[in-house]
Design a protein around this motif. Structure first.
Motif, PDB file in Angstrom:
ATOM      1  N   SER A  36     -46.334   3.168  14.834  1.00  0.00           N
ATOM      2  CA  SER A  36     -47.459   4.015  15.174  1.00  0.00           C
ATOM      3  C   SER A  36     -48.874   3.054  14.440  1.00  0.00           C
ATOM      4  O   SER A  36     -48.750   3.025  13.469  1.00  0.00           O
ATOM      5  N   LEU A  37     -49.547   3.050  15.496  1.00  0.00           N
ATOM      6  CA  LEU A  37     -50.766   2.418  15.228  1.00  0.00           C
ATOM      7  C   LEU A  37     -51.535   3.065  13.911  1.00  0.00           C
ATOM      8  O   LEU A  37     -51.938   2.184  13.038  1.00  0.00           O
ATOM      9  N   ASN A  38     -51.579   4.237  14.184  1.00  0.00           N
ATOM     10  CA  ASN A  38     -52.515   5.054  13.040  1.00  0.00           C
ATOM     11  C   ASN A  38     -52.057   5.001  11.705  1.00  0.00           C
ATOM     12  O   ASN A  38     -52.801   5.155  10.883  1.00  0.00           O
ATOM     13  N   SER A  39     -50.729   4.749  11.679  1.00  0.00           N
ATOM     14  CA  SER A  39     -49.977   4.915  10.206  1.00  0.00           C
ATOM     15  C   SER A  39     -50.490   3.698   9.534  1.00  0.00           C
ATOM     16  O   SER A  39     -50.554   3.798   8.456  1.00  0.00           O
ATOM     17  N   LEU A  40     -50.986   2.535  10.203  1.00  0.00           N
ATOM     18  CA  LEU A  40     -51.187   1.349   9.504  1.00  0.00           C
ATOM     19  C   LEU A  40     -52.450   1.246   8.694  1.00  0.00           C
ATOM     20  O   LEU A  40     -52.270   0.416   7.732  1.00  0.00           O
ATOM     21  N   ARG A 107     -45.665   5.692  28.260  1.00  0.00           N
ATOM     22  CA  ARG A 107     -46.330   7.277  27.992  1.00  0.00           C
ATOM     23  C   ARG A 107     -45.116   7.468  26.846  1.00  0.00           C
ATOM     24  O   ARG A 107     -44.037   7.612  27.072  1.00  0.00           O
ATOM     25  N   GLY A 108     -45.954   8.025  25.796  1.00  0.00           N
ATOM     26  CA  GLY A 108     -45.323   8.723  24.871  1.00  0.00           C
ATOM     27  C   GLY A 108     -44.712   7.981  23.620  1.00  0.00           C
ATOM     28  O   GLY A 108     -43.966   8.212  22.917  1.00  0.00           O
ATOM     29  N   VAL A 109     -44.889   6.231  23.798  1.00  0.00           N
ATOM     30  CA  VAL A 109     -44.344   5.546  22.952  1.00  0.00           C
ATOM     31  C   VAL A 109     -45.363   4.872  21.897  1.00  0.00           C
ATOM     32  O   VAL A 109     -45.194   4.137  21.119  1.00  0.00           O
ATOM     33  N   GLY A 110     -46.692   5.117  22.295  1.00  0.00           N
ATOM     34  CA  GLY A 110     -47.890   4.613  21.578  1.00  0.00           C
ATOM     35  C   GLY A 110     -48.168   3.407  22.092  1.00  0.00           C
ATOM     36  O   GLY A 110     -47.899   2.897  23.148  1.00  0.00           O
TER      37      GLY A 110
END
Length: 271
Positions: A36-40, A107-110
């Motif tokens: 998850s890119l946003n979590s970093l 799609r759906g994997v980030g």
């Protein structure tokens, strides 16, 4: 209204590589990564910097593997996010572009898997809905031979990392994203389903497949982590977990066998 400043932390390519090494990633190994890119945090360079950091940690002899699923190549009757009008379904089926590993987006994997898919030298498996992409010296060995009637079983790229002693890296992703658990589903008796998708030469086809679901994977993952060695740490701001593919599959087989109904395919709830 002014755009609020990023909350951070500031994350860089070298910081990602250092965090992965501290977690225990080793040069030359094969990693199956769910991310998850946003979590970093605030990543300077975005997904490109994350992929660079992963490849830096693995070195030139390591191989990076990611799910490259294209779930939109599916029956519109099952779409729910968002649904489409029923009167469109036949036309959608008739005109849906067939899968092309070179151009069909994930799609759906980030965004990180989509970046790996387009990376120089990346290879992608042939299944139109549940492909995997890989970069590194074992990429061809892992991605080739993905059978069209085996989404995530023995004839999919999931079985190769298990054989090769690869590890799973959950990088800001939860156990619900852990595709290794799906390989266990294929080894535990369950129902078959009919799956619709665009045919390779155009038009529509329906194939028989094993029923799969990630619905119980959160609970399964919590139990797995209590029972088996899982390395935990942080990379940037993301919680990270590292564990062998083979351990995850073996534990999931036992767990699902004790709870799964062959007729329904879903684990029984705990008493």
């Amino acid at each position: 209204m002014a755009t609020p400043p990023p909350t951070g932390p500031l994350v860089t390519r070298d910081g990602i590589a250092a965090g992965l090494r501290l977690l225990g990633a080793t040069p030359g190994e094969t990693l199956l990564v769910h991310s998850s890119l946003n979590s970093l945090g605030w990543v300077n360079g975005g997904a490109v910097a994350v992929v660079q950091g992963l490849l830096d940690a693995l070195g030139p002899h390591g191989t990076l593997v990611v799910p490259a699923q294209s779930a939109d190549l599916s029956d519109p009757a099952l779409w729910g996010n968002p649904p489409v009008p029923e009167q469109w379904w036949d036309r959608i089926r008739a005109t849906m572009p067939p899968y092309d590993p070179r151009t069909t987006p994930t799609r759906g994997v980030g965004v990180i898997p989509e970046t790996v898919r387009t990376w120089p030298g990346a290879l992608r498996s042939a299944h139109p809905q549940t492909s995997f992409a890989a970069v590194g010296p074992r990429a061809r060995e892992i991605t080739e031979g993905h059978a069209p009637d085996c989404r995530l079983g023995e004839r999919s790229p999931l079985a190769r990392p298990e054989e090769l002693g690869a590890r799973v890296l959950l990088l800001g992703a939860g156990y619900d994203a852990c595709t290794a658990f799906h390989l266990a589903e294929y080894r535990v008796p369950g129902p078959l389903v009919r799956v619709g998708r665009p045919a390779p030469g155009g038009g529509w086809e329906t194939v028989t497949e094993v029923s799969i679901t990630s619905e119980p994977f959160g609970e399964l993952g919590r139990d797995f982590e209590r029972a088996r060695p899982v390395v935990r740490g942080e990379v940037g701001a993301a919680d990270a977990r590292l564990f062998p593919v083979a351990d995850a599959v073996a534990y999931a087989e036992e767990w699902l066998r004790a709870r799964r109904s062959p007729a329904r395919g879903f684990p029984h709830p705990r008493d």
